[in-house]
Enzyme design. Structure first.
Site, PDB file in Angstrom:
ATOM      1  CG  HIS A 306      -2.055   0.935   1.129  1.00 21.35           C
ATOM      2  ND1 HIS A 306      -1.955   2.277   1.407  1.00 21.35           N
ATOM      3  CD2 HIS A 306      -3.329   0.719   0.735  1.00 21.35           C
ATOM      4  CE1 HIS A 306      -3.133   2.844   1.199  1.00 21.35           C
ATOM      5  NE2 HIS A 306      -3.982   1.934   0.783  1.00 21.35           N
ATOM      6  CG  ASP A 363      -8.583  -4.387  -2.550  1.00 18.51           C
ATOM      7  OD1 ASP A 363      -9.781  -4.194  -2.277  1.00 18.51           O
ATOM      8  OD2 ASP A 363      -7.872  -3.549  -3.138  1.00 18.51           O
TER       9      ASP A 363
HETATM   10  N1  ACO Z   1       4.122  -8.007  -4.364  1.00 16.38           N
HETATM   11  C1  ACO Z   1       5.464  -7.977  -4.544  1.00 16.38           C
HETATM   12  N2  ACO Z   1       6.217  -6.861  -4.482  1.00 16.38           N
HETATM   13  C2  ACO Z   1       5.572  -5.716  -4.207  1.00 16.38           C
HETATM   14  C3  ACO Z   1       4.188  -5.659  -4.006  1.00 16.38           C
HETATM   15  C4  ACO Z   1       3.457  -6.859  -4.095  1.00 16.38           C
HETATM   16  N3  ACO Z   1       2.136  -6.869  -3.930  1.00 16.38           N
HETATM   17  N4  ACO Z   1       3.828  -4.381  -3.770  1.00 16.38           N
HETATM   18  C5  ACO Z   1       4.940  -3.658  -3.820  1.00 16.38           C
HETATM   19  N5  ACO Z   1       6.007  -4.439  -4.097  1.00 16.38           N
HETATM   20  C6  ACO Z   1       7.412  -4.027  -4.172  1.00 16.38           C
HETATM   21  C7  ACO Z   1       7.660  -3.184  -5.420  1.00 16.38           C
HETATM   22  O1  ACO Z   1       8.011  -3.983  -6.519  1.00 16.38           O
HETATM   23  C8  ACO Z   1       8.783  -2.291  -4.942  1.00 16.38           C
HETATM   24  O2  ACO Z   1       9.960  -3.072  -4.939  1.00 16.38           O
HETATM   25  P1  ACO Z   1      11.415  -2.338  -5.218  1.00 16.38           P
HETATM   26  O3  ACO Z   1      11.583  -1.358  -4.084  1.00 16.38           O
HETATM   27  O4  ACO Z   1      12.385  -3.465  -5.203  1.00 16.38           O
HETATM   28  O5  ACO Z   1      11.281  -1.673  -6.550  1.00 16.38           O
HETATM   29  C9  ACO Z   1       8.445  -2.030  -3.451  1.00 16.38           C
HETATM   30  O6  ACO Z   1       7.669  -3.163  -3.063  1.00 16.38           O
HETATM   31  C10 ACO Z   1       7.657  -0.760  -3.224  1.00 16.38           C
HETATM   32  O7  ACO Z   1       6.469  -0.839  -3.973  1.00 16.38           O
HETATM   33  P2  ACO Z   1       5.926   0.283  -4.930  1.00 16.38           P
HETATM   34  O8  ACO Z   1       5.432  -0.342  -6.178  1.00 16.38           O
HETATM   35  O9  ACO Z   1       6.932   1.382  -5.059  1.00 16.38           O
HETATM   36  O10 ACO Z   1       4.711   0.798  -4.063  1.00 16.38           O
HETATM   37  P3  ACO Z   1       3.617   1.799  -4.538  1.00 16.38           P
HETATM   38  O11 ACO Z   1       3.255   2.606  -3.361  1.00 16.38           O
HETATM   39  O12 ACO Z   1       4.047   2.534  -5.760  1.00 16.38           O
HETATM   40  O13 ACO Z   1       2.399   0.843  -4.963  1.00 16.38           O
HETATM   41  C11 ACO Z   1       0.626  -0.721  -4.743  1.00 16.38           C
HETATM   42  C12 ACO Z   1       1.414   0.427  -4.082  1.00 16.38           C
HETATM   43  C13 ACO Z   1       0.146  -0.277  -6.145  1.00 16.38           C
HETATM   44  C14 ACO Z   1      -0.581  -1.004  -3.886  1.00 16.38           C
HETATM   45  C15 ACO Z   1       1.531  -1.973  -4.854  1.00 16.38           C
HETATM   46  O14 ACO Z   1       1.922  -2.371  -3.561  1.00 16.38           O
HETATM   47  C16 ACO Z   1       0.847  -3.122  -5.579  1.00 16.38           C
HETATM   48  O15 ACO Z   1       0.925  -3.204  -6.806  1.00 16.38           O
HETATM   49  N6  ACO Z   1       0.160  -4.043  -4.827  1.00 16.38           N
HETATM   50  C17 ACO Z   1      -0.613  -5.118  -5.436  1.00 16.38           C
HETATM   51  C18 ACO Z   1      -1.963  -4.598  -5.949  1.00 16.38           C
HETATM   52  C19 ACO Z   1      -2.911  -4.251  -4.815  1.00 16.38           C
HETATM   53  O16 ACO Z   1      -3.094  -5.013  -3.878  1.00 16.38           O
HETATM   54  N7  ACO Z   1      -3.592  -3.093  -4.936  1.00 16.38           N
HETATM   55  C20 ACO Z   1      -4.592  -2.656  -3.960  1.00 16.38           C
HETATM   56  C21 ACO Z   1      -4.078  -1.562  -3.097  1.00 16.38           C
HETATM   57  S1  ACO Z   1      -5.273  -1.091  -1.862  1.00 16.38           S
HETATM   58  C22 ACO Z   1      -6.370  -0.155  -2.698  1.00 16.38           C
HETATM   59  O17 ACO Z   1      -6.095   0.491  -3.659  1.00 16.38           O
HETATM   60  C23 ACO Z   1      -7.732  -0.177  -2.233  1.00 16.38           C
END
Ligand code: ACO
Length: 425
Positions: A306, A363
């Protein structure tokens, strides 16, 4: 409070500091470009406050969520969704008289214009309910145009808000009935908000639906948990689109579209599809975790991570508990729940997830609970949108009332060619 000083080498710029009620600190850069020629660059708005807001507070480090100062745990346990909706939309809890008026408006506005219903019959049954929902909500500006010429009038705002909160429920249920080829069940005037929706969803000529109080309680709670979440992707979309002064229906329609994406509200559907795949293919949890860590796989653990929560998501905690109690009380075993628990446990012990502070979000368990309540997977994000409607409306209104009112228009750093020539025909 003292200003921040930004040293730009040749000169220093003074920037006002802003502090929120809960101690959040910000630097106001509104005049930075005018005073220095610089803009700030922040892709994905990771560290940019787009507004001051009095609606929702989130402390991502401590896992705190409050609507207008009230803890989410309190509202989710004790309030009905319509009370919370009124609270968000109008900024105070309704007194007896206001409650009756709101309830009456929800009832009076639950029907759809008969010509709007014709739309449902021309939609292919394979259409995703989110595409039907966004289309129909935007279509409200066709069928109820008289109500966006004067939306700054409080009475008109009240009516528009009730109309949207009420009709989204009817549209959602109709889109489901259409997808399974059953006749539409019209809203009933004698049922409260959530029971009415459950009846429109599940009543059928072959099997009359009996309202289950526990399912109704859970729906009230789930919608409350989703009712607002400050400046997330869909809410920021509603504000940005609404800042052009387009009508409220079209602004929230844009929010619905943004919500549908799998990185945002669409993740609840993705989580269940992921768990079903793991179950069907008997994939070892360890291999799924490994794949989600591999940047070349293009796969992320749905329902994990998140932008704001870096400790736990308080909504997830409640939903997980309710999903577990539901199964326990009915002496049921759900293989998807078992896989979800296993995934969570493995991820929370894994260095990759620990280091990046990745926890299950709202979620991760909501889909399991929706399934237990009898909702089909494709309706999950629609339920999210129904819950979020009051938040979108409240945020749109707050933006419209803000002084000074400004159209949303970010800047950019251009990195294309400085000069190029048209090659001619
Ligand atoms: N699985 C594996 N790795 C992950 C995940 C995940 N679910 N989420 C984040 N990461 C990693 C990223 O690849 C990144 O790695 P790095 O630092 O080596 O590049 C690090 O964790 C930081 O993540 P970001 O992508 O920079 O986080 P951001 O804040 O931009 O994105 C998001 C947040 C979109 C929710 C992301 O965590 C994601 O894609 N999660 C899965 C989809 C999801 O569950 N969405 C619902 C969110 S809640 C809502 O909107 C109601």
């Amino acid at each position: 409070m003292a200003n921040a000083r930004l040293d730009l080498g040749s000169h220093t710029v003074e920037l006002p500091l802003v502090t929120g009620t809960m101690g959040e600190k910000a630097i106001d850069i509104t005049n930075l470009r005018k005073d220095s020629g610089f803009i700030t660059l922040d892709s994905g708005y990771q560290n940019t406050g787009s507004c001051k807001s009095a609606i929702t507070f989130v402390d991502g480090d401590k896992g705190i969520l409050k609507y207008r100062g009230v803890n989410i745990e309190d509202l989710a346990t004790n309030a009905r969704f319509t009370e919370v909706a009124y609270f968000l939309v109008h900024g105070k809890f309704a007194n007896q008289e206001e409650r009756s008026e709101f309830s009456q408006q929800l009832t009076e506005n639950s029907m759809l214009h008969e010509d709007m219903i014709k739309f449902f019959h021309s939609v292919p049954p394979t259409a995703h309910p989110m595409s039907i929902l966004s289309t129909m909500v935007n279509a409200m500006s066709i069928f109820y145009p008289q109500y966006f010429v004067d939306e700054n009038d409080d009475e008109v705002y009240k009516l528009m808000a009730s109309r949207l909160i009420s009709k989204i429920r009817t549209i959602a249920a109709f889109s489901y009935k259409r997808s399974i080829g059953e006749p539409l069940v019209y809203p009933r005037h004698d049922l409260p908000y959530c029971s009415n929706f459950l009846n429109m969803m599940f009543d059928s000529p072959v099997k009359p639906y009996e309202i289950d109080p526990e399912t109704e309680r859970l729906l009230n709670m789930i919608l409350t948990l989703h009712a607002d979440h400050e400046q997330n992707c869909s809410t920021s979309t509603v504000r940005l689109v609404g800042s052009s002064k387009v009508n409220l229906y079209s602004s929230v329609c844009a929010g619905i579209c943004a919500l549908w994406g799998p990185l945002h509200g669409g993740a609840n559907q993705e989580v269940i599809e992921m768990l079903e795949l793991i179950h069907r293919e008997k994939l070892p949890v360890k291999s799924v975790i490994e794949k989600s860590k591999d940047k070349n796989s293009g796969f992320k653990l749905s329902g994990f991570g998140h932008r704001v929560y870096r400790n736990f998501d308080p909504r997830m905690k409640i939903l997980k508990q309710e999903a577990q109690s539901f199964l326990k009380n009915r002496n049921m075993d759900d293989p998807l729940m078992n896989i979800a628990l296993e995934l969570e446990e493995a991820a929370l012990k894994d260095e990759y997830f620990i280091e990046r502070k990745l926890y299950p979000n709202v979620d991760f368990y909501s889909g399991i609970l929706y399934r237990e309540m009898g909702f089909p997977t494709e309706m999950f994000t629609v339920l999210f949108a129904m819950g979020r409607m009051p938040g979108w409306i409240a945020q749109w209104k707050e933006m419209h009332d803000s002084v000074p009112f400004k159209i949303g228009r970010p800047r950019q750093v251009y990195i294309g060619p400085a000069e190029a020539v048209y090659p001619g025909r």
